[in-house]
Scaffold this motif. Structure first.
Motif, PDB file in Angstrom:
ATOM      1  N   LEU A 299       5.151 -12.548  14.262  1.00 36.91           N
ATOM      2  CA  LEU A 299       6.430 -11.855  14.474  1.00 36.91           C
ATOM      3  C   LEU A 299       7.471 -12.812  15.047  1.00 36.91           C
ATOM      4  O   LEU A 299       8.651 -12.767  14.667  1.00 36.91           O
ATOM      5  N   GLY A 300       7.039 -13.674  15.957  1.00 38.29           N
ATOM      6  CA  GLY A 300       7.973 -14.646  16.525  1.00 38.29           C
ATOM      7  C   GLY A 300       8.457 -15.652  15.497  1.00 38.29           C
ATOM      8  O   GLY A 300       9.647 -16.008  15.462  1.00 38.29           O
ATOM      9  N   TYR A 301       7.562 -16.101  14.635  1.00 38.05           N
ATOM     10  CA  TYR A 301       7.917 -17.124  13.642  1.00 38.05           C
ATOM     11  C   TYR A 301       8.893 -16.583  12.596  1.00 38.05           C
ATOM     12  O   TYR A 301       9.833 -17.277  12.191  1.00 38.05           O
ATOM     13  N   PHE A 302       8.675 -15.341  12.140  1.00 40.52           N
ATOM     14  CA  PHE A 302       9.506 -14.781  11.074  1.00 40.52           C
ATOM     15  C   PHE A 302      10.675 -13.951  11.606  1.00 40.52           C
ATOM     16  O   PHE A 302      11.425 -13.362  10.816  1.00 40.52           O
ATOM     17  N   SER A 303      10.861 -13.900  12.904  1.00 37.01           N
ATOM     18  CA  SER A 303      11.926 -13.093  13.503  1.00 37.01           C
ATOM     19  C   SER A 303      13.308 -13.529  13.019  1.00 37.01           C
ATOM     20  O   SER A 303      13.574 -14.719  12.819  1.00 37.01           O
ATOM     21  N   GLY A 304      14.190 -12.535  12.831  1.00 37.46           N
ATOM     22  CA  GLY A 304      15.574 -12.802  12.473  1.00 37.46           C
ATOM     23  C   GLY A 304      15.807 -13.164  11.028  1.00 37.46           C
ATOM     24  O   GLY A 304      16.876 -13.665  10.665  1.00 37.46           O
ATOM     25  N   ARG A 305      14.857 -12.897  10.126  1.00 37.70           N
ATOM     26  CA  ARG A 305      14.994 -13.262   8.718  1.00 37.70           C
ATOM     27  C   ARG A 305      15.155 -12.032   7.824  1.00 37.70           C
ATOM     28  O   ARG A 305      14.831 -12.076   6.636  1.00 37.70           O
TER      29      ARG A 305
ATOM     30  N   ARG B 272      14.699  -7.543   7.702  1.00 38.01           N
ATOM     31  CA  ARG B 272      13.635  -6.602   8.024  1.00 38.01           C
ATOM     32  C   ARG B 272      12.369  -6.822   7.200  1.00 38.01           C
ATOM     33  O   ARG B 272      11.265  -6.836   7.728  1.00 38.01           O
ATOM     34  N   PHE B 273      12.518  -6.984   5.893  1.00 40.10           N
ATOM     35  CA  PHE B 273      11.330  -7.046   5.033  1.00 40.10           C
ATOM     36  C   PHE B 273      10.549  -8.343   5.219  1.00 40.10           C
ATOM     37  O   PHE B 273       9.330  -8.359   5.056  1.00 40.10           O
ATOM     38  N   ILE B 274      11.233  -9.419   5.579  1.00 39.40           N
ATOM     39  CA  ILE B 274      10.519 -10.671   5.852  1.00 39.40           C
ATOM     40  C   ILE B 274       9.999 -10.674   7.285  1.00 39.40           C
ATOM     41  O   ILE B 274       8.837 -11.032   7.544  1.00 39.40           O
ATOM     42  N   SER B 275      10.843 -10.251   8.235  1.00 36.26           N
ATOM     43  CA  SER B 275      10.476 -10.289   9.655  1.00 36.26           C
ATOM     44  C   SER B 275       9.240  -9.458   9.957  1.00 36.26           C
ATOM     45  O   SER B 275       8.423  -9.827  10.811  1.00 36.26           O
ATOM     46  N   TYR B 276       9.113  -8.318   9.284  1.00 39.83           N
ATOM     47  CA  TYR B 276       7.975  -7.434   9.554  1.00 39.83           C
ATOM     48  C   TYR B 276       7.000  -7.356   8.379  1.00 39.83           C
ATOM     49  O   TYR B 276       5.800  -7.120   8.568  1.00 39.83           O
ATOM     50  N   GLY B 277       7.518  -7.558   7.153  1.00 43.34           N
ATOM     51  CA  GLY B 277       6.667  -7.438   5.972  1.00 43.34           C
ATOM     52  C   GLY B 277       5.609  -8.524   5.876  1.00 43.34           C
ATOM     53  O   GLY B 277       4.423  -8.239   5.672  1.00 43.34           O
ATOM     54  N   ILE B 278       6.030  -9.776   6.053  1.00 47.78           N
ATOM     55  CA  ILE B 278       5.066 -10.887   5.941  1.00 47.78           C
ATOM     56  C   ILE B 278       4.016 -10.822   7.050  1.00 47.78           C
ATOM     57  O   ILE B 278       2.811 -10.957   6.767  1.00 47.78           O
ATOM     58  N   PRO B 279       4.406 -10.613   8.321  1.00 48.86           N
ATOM     59  CA  PRO B 279       3.362 -10.468   9.351  1.00 48.86           C
ATOM     60  C   PRO B 279       2.385  -9.332   9.069  1.00 48.86           C
ATOM     61  O   PRO B 279       1.175  -9.489   9.284  1.00 48.86           O
ATOM     62  N   PHE B 280       2.903  -8.216   8.563  1.00 47.76           N
ATOM     63  CA  PHE B 280       2.015  -7.083   8.271  1.00 47.76           C
ATOM     64  C   PHE B 280       1.058  -7.421   7.133  1.00 47.76           C
ATOM     65  O   PHE B 280      -0.143  -7.122   7.203  1.00 47.76           O
TER      66      PHE B 280
END
Length: 510
Positions: free
Chosen positions: A459-465, A467-475
């Motif tokens: 979540l920290g790495y993809f934050s601010g990119r 919604r779908f990247i910030s939460y989608g990729i981590p999920f």
């Protein structure tokens, strides 16, 4: 095939909720739409799904086994006539009584809730006829049209929400138009398949419909079920009314949470229960109890294999999932917190609710509607007592916890009542389910441990990119890791159910 179609339908249902979240958030208007749609939906479960599964399919199976085409036609005509009359009367009364019913919910948007309720009540008529067609097709083991029908409902609602909102007073009314169109399409898409099977029926006199032996048999089975289903629907009404007094947005947050839960239930538990009922009914009618027991035990184990890991994954990734699916300008951090608080207590009940969807048809197949009715009433009492006690200190989370606890009580009661039939191997089924559930819970805990440390980093790495990247990729990454560890553990232990499921898909490909 039914599971695939149901998956598509539930994903579209999720997109429908995402649309509502984007247009309405957890506002008072969102609560108004949720309550207005819930009221006719409660009656739908009583007149449509409940009646079809409890009474119509087992009775219709007897007519099919007898093979007399004239009796089949008279039975279908009688059921269509009775259903149309009774549902039309209910719709008329619902439209008239809407102002009095809505008062129970303490809605901020009272007038709009009444308008939306009246607007969507005819949905009950369309969906009841659709359920009648579904019952005919399911009885002859045709499931695809019924699986496809809800897709049309969701597509119609989503399209109307975006296309009609600029021309209507608010987006809630646009979505209500979509609900009506979708309900009509659910019935229309199934009708040609019914005709293709050679079934013919027409309207007859109400007197003739009520005197038909098949109608009498259906009504005898439905009698106790109406009490149980009414208790179940009253369950939802009272819970929603309690949530309405807990503050703005609580009703909507519970609906969003339940939508996530129903996505899983609809794909697997409802599909398995739908396909299972005709098989169990035929086994019970022909006294093939060995086949009956094998089907029931296999279904319970598969439900555990699906729901236990998903429960642990959702507990670990709940906030990420909610932010991914719903977070928008109108669905802010407060909306996320409200929905997450409910979701954390809804999802532990997933296993029990799914088991109930399997155990209830085990009674209906024997033409026993009294036992699940009694279990439903007792669990309703538990739910309302707990919801009333917990809603003040815990708000929506308390209502969710009450539902999960009551679902567990319902499962226990169904298993106890199932023991009354000496032909059913309840002890064997229960031992199998308990041992298998414990094993899956241990495996799921092991698979979830790495996510506890990895998720904050992702979540920290993809934050601010976005919604779908910030939460989608981590999920997605977390889900793949969780699934890989779980599958590895199943392979190492040579899990029989996982091997059976894999073998089924292998046969399908060949």
């Amino acid at each position: 095939m039914l599971s695939i179609l149901t998956l598509i339908s539930r994903v579209l249902g999720l997109i429908r909720e995402m649309t509502k979240a984007a247009l309405l958030g957890t506002s008072a208007l969102s609560d108004a739409f949720s309550v207005a749609f819930m009221i006719p939906n409660l009656f739908r479960r009583l007149f449509a799904e409940g009646s079809i599964s409890v009474a119509f399919i087992p009775t219709f199976k007897e007519f099919l086994l007898e093979g007399n085409k004239e009796k089949i036609r008279d039975f279908l005509s009688s059921i269509l006539t009775f259903l149309s009359f009774f549902v039309s009367l209910t719709v008329a009364l619902g439209v008239l009584a809407a102002p009095f019913v809505v008062k129970l919910f303490n809605m901020e948007e009272y007038s709009e809730t009444v308008f939306l309720t009246r607007m969507m009540f005819p949905f009950l008529a369309f969906i009841s006829i659709a359920a009648f067609f579904q019952g005919i097709l399911n009885s002859v083991r045709i499931f695809t049209p019924a699986g496809f029908a809800p897709i049309l409902l969701n597509v119609a609602t989503i399209l109307c929400a975006y296309l009609l909102s600029p021309f209507m007073k608010n987006p809630a009314r646009a979505m209500a138009v979509g609900i009506l169109i979708g309900g009509f399409l659910e019935a229309a898409i199934q009708f040609p398949f019914v005709l293709r099977q050679g079934f013919r029926f027409s309207f007859t006199s109400l007197k003739k419909a009520l005197s038909n032996p098949g109608t009498k048999a259906v009504l005898r089975l439905i009698g106790p079920t109406i009490i149980g289903m009414a208790a179940y629907q009253l369950n939802d009404l009272v819970s929603t009314a309690l949530a309405g007094h807990a503050g703005p947005g609580v009703v909507s947050s519970l609906q969003y949470s339940l939508r996530l839960q129903e996505l899983i239930l609809g794909v697997f538990a409802v599909s398995i229960g739908t396909v299972l009922l005709p098989d169990l009914a035929e086994s019970a009618k022909t006294s093939r109890w060995d086949m009956y027991n094998r089907r029931l035990i296999g279904a319970m184990d598969i439900i555990a294999l699906i729901t236990i890991p998903i429960t642990f994954l959702c507990l670990s990734q709940g906030e990420t999932l909610i932010r991914l699916l719903f977070q928008t300008r109108n669905f802010d951090s407060q909306s996320v917190a409200l929905t997450l608080s409910a979701f954390r207590f809804h999802i532990p009940g997933l296993f029990f609710i799914a088991l109930n969807r399997i155990l209830a048809p085990a009674f209906y197949a024997q033409s026993d509607s009294k036992s699940p009715t009694l279990a439903g009433i007792l669990s309703f009492v538990v739910n309302i007592i707990l919801a009333a006690a917990l809603v003040r200190p815990m708000k929506g989370a308390g209502v969710a916890l009450a539902l999960s606890t009551a679902s567990a009580v319902n499962t226990i009661l169904l298993l106890v009542f199932l023991r009354r039939n000496p032909n059913i191997a309840v002890g064997k089924a229960l031992r199998s389910a308990l041992v298998y559930t414990l094993k899956l819970a241990v495996f799921s805990c092991i698979a979830a441990v790495p996510l506890h440390f990895l998720n904050p980093l992702l979540l920290g790495y993809f934050s601010g990119r976005g919604r779908f990247i910030s939460y989608g990729i981590p999920f997605i990454v977390s889900t793949i890791i969780f699934a890989a560890i779980g599958i590895l553990l199943l392979v190492i232990t040579k899990d029989k159910q996982a091997k059976a499921v894999a073998g089924m898909f292998k046969r399908k490909r060949n």
